[in-house]
Design a protein around this motif. Structure first.
Motif, mmCIF file in Angstrom:
data_model
loop_
_atom_site.group_PDB
_atom_site.id
_atom_site.type_symbol
_atom_site.label_atom_id
_atom_site.label_comp_id
_atom_site.label_asym_id
_atom_site.label_seq_id
_atom_site.Cartn_x
_atom_site.Cartn_y
_atom_site.Cartn_z
ATOM 1 N N LEU A 304 0.818 -1.212 0.000
ATOM 2 C CA LEU A 304 0.000 0.000 0.000
ATOM 3 C C LEU A 304 0.855 1.266 0.000
ATOM 4 O O LEU A 304 0.465 2.280 -0.580
ATOM 5 C CB LEU A 304 -0.918 -0.003 1.227
ATOM 6 C CG LEU A 304 -1.984 -1.104 1.268
ATOM 7 C CD1 LEU A 304 -2.778 -1.027 2.571
ATOM 8 C CD2 LEU A 304 -2.914 -0.993 0.071
ATOM 9 N N HIS A 315 -3.269 6.260 7.772
ATOM 10 C CA HIS A 315 -4.273 5.630 6.908
ATOM 11 C C HIS A 315 -3.780 4.269 6.422
ATOM 12 O O HIS A 315 -4.552 3.300 6.364
ATOM 13 C CB HIS A 315 -4.579 6.535 5.716
ATOM 14 C CG HIS A 315 -5.677 6.019 4.834
ATOM 15 N ND1 HIS A 315 -6.941 5.730 5.304
ATOM 16 C CD2 HIS A 315 -5.688 5.718 3.501
ATOM 17 C CE1 HIS A 315 -7.688 5.284 4.311
ATOM 18 N NE2 HIS A 315 -6.950 5.266 3.209
ATOM 19 N N GLN A 319 -5.589 0.686 7.104
ATOM 20 C CA GLN A 319 -5.935 -0.213 6.014
ATOM 21 C C GLN A 319 -5.305 -1.599 6.190
ATOM 22 O O GLN A 319 -5.866 -2.603 5.742
ATOM 23 C CB GLN A 319 -5.465 0.370 4.670
ATOM 24 C CG GLN A 319 -6.298 1.518 4.139
ATOM 25 C CD GLN A 319 -5.790 1.986 2.787
ATOM 26 O OE1 GLN A 319 -4.751 2.626 2.690
ATOM 27 N NE2 GLN A 319 -6.496 1.640 1.743
ATOM 28 N N SER A 320 -4.164 -1.639 6.833
ATOM 29 C CA SER A 320 -3.435 -2.899 6.993
ATOM 30 C C SER A 320 -3.914 -3.714 8.194
ATOM 31 O O SER A 320 -3.482 -4.849 8.372
ATOM 32 C CB SER A 320 -1.933 -2.613 7.137
ATOM 33 O OG SER A 320 -1.455 -1.867 6.031
#
Length: 348
Positions: A304, A315, A319-320
């Motif tokens: 990402l 962010h 997301q991870s």
């Protein structure tokens, strides 16, 4: 000396004595962390500098050779601090440069002392070397704050974690000692020595409990797991089958993105007991559940960071699957050796 003077001498020299003891312990212990040897050298240099101050305060006619030794150590404190931070943060691109700069500066100041000794060149040492070392120390403090900015940002608002971070304590402690000497003309020359004693003992008290917890539990856990499964080993075919199923599930569904994912929940999805899953992770991956899930999250984060160059680190962490940016920072650096920002910069 009066009773007050004796007490002042005791407390001002206490930090020097324990600084040498702590530095010796760090150098000789087996389970060192990155940069620990440089931290020990830094403690030795500060202890020499403080020791000279204590001796000079109580014995004004002190030998010029001892004064020269103290100023020599003072010149090296700032560069040693930078070297420690670079190795502590594993900034591999700077390790070679800072190490050789420190070695070169050490050789240069020693040669200067041999060719132009304090006894003969008082003005050189009392003005140029003294003021130059103070300025160099200050510049290195600013540089150290810059190098450590990402770590400080990642722990923003989490003061209990920041205050137990060795590098942060070292920067703050070095800054307070520098400030004590810089303002000595308004207070007292002995304030530098007293501040070192106070900072050293506060640092040990702050670090003692977290270090014990950090060092003892991880070392004990694998041994407990090994004993637990000693008589119930998975066969090679079972290990191969289970690991293939686990890898496929992680690749297709990315269950690790869920911050609330637990060992029993993952085991249920795999159709096995949580004991079997735990055994698989320990035997085949040499990780516990948390380490395995974080490794999967870091792998996704690496992807990402490249695919979303404008996304914030927070962010990317979210997301991870990381619930806290500080956890993400620590896991990412432990697995890759660099910070998320440095990884992104290197890949773009």
């Amino acid at each position: 000396m009066s009773a007050t003077a004796y007490l002042l001498f005791f407390f001002s020299s206490l930090g020097v004595f324990n600084g040498f003891i702590l530095a010796s312990w760090i150098l000789t212990r087996s389970n060192k962390q990155p940069g620990d040897n440089w931290l020990a050298v830094l403690l030795l240099l500060i202890s020499i500098r403080i020791g000279k101050s204590v001796a000079f305060y109580f014995t004004p006619d002190l030998s010029k050779n001892i004064l020269q030794l103290g100023l020599t150590a003072c010149v090296l404190i700032g560069p040693c601090l930078i070297t420690y931070l670079v190795y502590k943060e594993k900034i591999s691109s700077l390790e070679h440069a800072v190490k050789w700069f420190f070695i070169g500066l050490t050789v240069a100041i020693v040669i200067l002392g041999i060719v132009f000794p304090y006894n003969t060149y008082l003005d050189l040492w009392q003005n140029w070397v003294f003021r130059g070392s103070s300025l160099l120390w200050l510049l290195c403090l600013f540089t150290g704050c810059y190098l450590y900015r990402e770590r400080i940002q990642s722990l923003s608002g989490q003061w209990h974690k920041l205050l137990t971070d060795k590098a942060f304590i070292t920067i703050i402690g070095s800054s307070l000692i520098w400030l004590a000497y810089f303002t000595a003309s308004y207070t007292s020359y002995i304030m530098g020595a007293l501040s070192f004693t106070l900072i050293l003992y506060l640092s040990v008290l702050i670090l003692l409990k977290p270090l014990s917890k950090h060092q003892v539990e991880p070392l004990a856990a694998p041994r407990v797991e090994a004993d637990k499964y000693a008589n119930n080993k998975l066969t090679d075919s079972q290990t191969e089958q289970y690991s293939a199923t686990l890898n496929l599930l992680m690749a297709n569904e990315q269950l690790f993105i869920d911050p609330q994912l637990s060992l029993p929940r993952l085991a249920k999805r795999l159709g096995m007991s949580h004991t079997t899953l735990s055994q698989l992770l320990n035997d085949h991956y040499q990780m516990n559940f948390k380490q395995y899930i974080n490794s999967q999250r870091v792998l996704l984060a690496q992807k990402l960071l490249v695919e979303q160059p404008n996304a914030s680190i927070d962010h990317i962490a979210e997301q991870s699957g990381f619930s806290a940016s500080s956890t993400f920072y620590s896991a990412f650096k432990q697995q890759t050796g660099v910070t998320p920002n440095r990884f992104r910069t290197a890949k773009l």
